[in-house]
Design a protein around this motif. Structure first.
Motif, PDB file in Angstrom:
ATOM      1  N   TYR A  16      -7.991   1.024  -4.669  1.00 48.24           N
ATOM      2  CA  TYR A  16      -6.937   1.721  -3.930  1.00 48.24           C
ATOM      3  C   TYR A  16      -7.073   3.224  -4.119  1.00 48.24           C
ATOM      4  CZ  TYR A  16      -2.113   3.036  -2.638  1.00 48.24           C
ATOM      5  OH  TYR A  16      -1.003   3.602  -2.060  1.00 48.24           O
ATOM      6  N   GLY A  52       0.786  -1.218   0.000  1.00 52.13           N
ATOM      7  CA  GLY A  52       0.000   0.000   0.000  1.00 52.13           C
ATOM      8  C   GLY A  52       0.821   1.272   0.000  1.00 52.13           C
ATOM      9  N   LYS A  53       2.016   1.222   0.631  1.00 54.58           N
ATOM     10  CA  LYS A  53       2.810   2.445   0.747  1.00 54.58           C
ATOM     11  C   LYS A  53       3.545   2.695  -0.554  1.00 54.58           C
ATOM     12  CE  LYS A  53       3.610   3.067   5.616  1.00 54.58           C
ATOM     13  NZ  LYS A  53       4.574   3.444   6.639  1.00 54.58           N
ATOM     14  N   THR A  58      -8.249   1.550   5.892  1.00 54.93           N
ATOM     15  CA  THR A  58      -7.344   2.688   5.695  1.00 54.93           C
ATOM     16  C   THR A  58      -6.079   2.469   6.510  1.00 54.93           C
ATOM     17  OG1 THR A  58      -8.296   3.957   7.529  1.00 54.93           O
ATOM     18  CG2 THR A  58      -9.274   4.288   5.345  1.00 54.93           C
ATOM     19  N   GLY A  92      -3.232  -1.663  -4.986  1.00 53.80           N
ATOM     20  CA  GLY A  92      -1.961  -1.053  -4.569  1.00 53.80           C
ATOM     21  C   GLY A  92      -0.764  -1.868  -4.961  1.00 53.80           C
ATOM     22  N   TYR A  98      -1.721  12.517  -0.928  1.00 56.31           N
ATOM     23  CA  TYR A  98      -0.345  12.962  -0.846  1.00 56.31           C
ATOM     24  C   TYR A  98      -0.329  14.467  -0.632  1.00 56.31           C
ATOM     25  CZ  TYR A  98       0.494   8.533  -3.202  1.00 56.31           C
ATOM     26  OH  TYR A  98       0.515   7.214  -3.524  1.00 56.31           O
ATOM     27  N   TYR A 102      -2.229   9.208   3.820  1.00 62.93           N
ATOM     28  CA  TYR A 102      -3.016   8.011   4.139  1.00 62.93           C
ATOM     29  C   TYR A 102      -3.307   7.274   2.832  1.00 62.93           C
ATOM     30  CZ  TYR A 102      -4.346   8.641   9.079  1.00 62.93           C
ATOM     31  OH  TYR A 102      -4.351   8.729  10.451  1.00 62.93           O
ATOM     32  N   TYR A 103      -3.574   5.984   2.968  1.00 59.95           N
ATOM     33  CA  TYR A 103      -4.035   5.235   1.813  1.00 59.95           C
ATOM     34  C   TYR A 103      -5.121   4.259   2.243  1.00 59.95           C
ATOM     35  CZ  TYR A 103      -0.820   1.510   3.381  1.00 59.95           C
ATOM     36  OH  TYR A 103      -0.155   0.553   4.112  1.00 59.95           O
ATOM     37  N   SER A 104      -5.842   3.781   1.242  1.00 60.46           N
ATOM     38  CA  SER A 104      -6.937   2.851   1.516  1.00 60.46           C
ATOM     39  C   SER A 104      -6.923   1.755   0.469  1.00 60.46           C
ATOM     40  CB  SER A 104      -8.275   3.599   1.479  1.00 60.46           C
ATOM     41  OG  SER A 104      -9.352   2.682   1.489  1.00 60.46           O
ATOM     42  N   GLN A 122       3.204  10.528   1.139  1.00 57.83           N
ATOM     43  CA  GLN A 122       1.909   9.875   1.316  1.00 57.83           C
ATOM     44  C   GLN A 122       1.356  10.155   2.709  1.00 57.83           C
ATOM     45  OE1 GLN A 122       1.782   5.508   1.160  1.00 57.83           O
ATOM     46  NE2 GLN A 122       0.182   5.685  -0.383  1.00 57.83           N
ATOM     47  N   GLY A 181       0.173   6.628   5.954  1.00 56.32           N
ATOM     48  CA  GLY A 181       1.331   6.753   5.090  1.00 56.32           C
ATOM     49  C   GLY A 181       2.506   7.270   5.889  1.00 56.32           C
ATOM     50  N   SER A 206      -5.528   7.117  -2.309  1.00 51.30           N
ATOM     51  CA  SER A 206      -4.457   7.627  -1.464  1.00 51.30           C
ATOM     52  C   SER A 206      -4.423   9.149  -1.500  1.00 51.30           C
ATOM     53  CB  SER A 206      -3.121   7.061  -1.972  1.00 51.30           C
ATOM     54  OG  SER A 206      -2.054   7.467  -1.143  1.00 51.30           O
TER      55      SER A 206
END
Lengths: 112, 113
Positions: free
Chosen positions: B31, A98-99, B55, B97, B35, B47-49, B45, B58, B33
């Motif tokens: 996905y 995910g990152k 969630t 992702g 930034y 946060y992402y989901s 980044q 980042g 996100s």
């Protein structure tokens, strides 16, 4: 701390010259992507490299992924003013789908 | 047309006044996100989901919240904005992702005074 280090930070060249931008890391990436960003817009994907040692060509742009999947380069042949922009490398770490990590970017200016 | 839409595009607000930046995508991507982009630092980044109701933080999540109640929307919430959150924010989405093409919104310029 930036996991992806890009160099140089800024590059100014004349039309017709060649240039290379580097993207390096001590971490292994499952894939690396190169983006170009114009002022006031979001980044736009140029290419994705997945396999260590992979070389991809997109017209005058050549992208290379290092054998160990820790580094990449972007080479532009016979640069044109339309190549001006911020070039960003980015990638997914092998242990974290995910990152998504970005380099700080290389500002390229091509003057006529 | 495949799109990631952010709103507002430009906002000047005052310290401490809660605000939400909305993000919507029409590609049925799993996905999403957020930034922030600051000079010399590239995109970082927030946060992402990976999917609805999933969630994760980042690299720079402090001062931000997100939610993913439905697939197409991923709002970014600043509960108590501070001047160091002045930045250019991008929302992005991709199929998953895992190396898929990431599509970015046009960006939201946020100034906190």
């Amino acid at each position: 701390t930036q996991l992806l280090e890009q160099s140089p930070q800024f590059l100014s060249i004349q039309e017709g010259e060649n240039l290379t931008v580097y993207c390096n890391s001590s971490s292994v990436f499952s894939s690396l992507q190169w983006y170009r960003q114009e002022p006031g817009e979001g980044p736009v994907l140029l290419v994705t490299v997945v396999t260590g040692g992979e070389v991809k060509k997109l017209k005058r742009l050549t992208f290379q992924f290092g054998d160990a999947r820790k580094d990449s380069s972007l080479h532009i042949t016979a640069a044109q003013p339309g190549d001006t922009g911020l070039y960003l490398c980015a990638g997914y770490l092998t242990d974290s789908w995910g990152k998504f990590q970005f380099g700080a970017g290389t500002q390229v200016v091509v003057t006529p | 047309e495949a799109q990631v839409t952010q709103n507002p595009r430009y906002l000047i607000t005052v310290t401490g006044k809660k605000l939400t930046v909305t993000c919507s995508q029409n590609m049925n991507h799993e996905y999403m996100s957020w930034y922030r982009q600051d000079p010399g630092l590239g995109l970082r980044q927030i946060y992402y989901s990976m999917n609805v109701e999933v969630t994760d933080k980042g690299d720079v999540p402090e001062g931000y919240k997100v939610s993913r109640k439905e697939k197409r929307n991923f709002p970014l919430i600043l509960e108590s904005p501070s001047p160091n959150q002045t930045s250019l924010y991008f929302c992005a989405s991709s199929l998953s992702g895992a190396g898929n093409t990431i599509y970015f919104g046009e960006g939201s310029w946020l100034t906190v005074v």
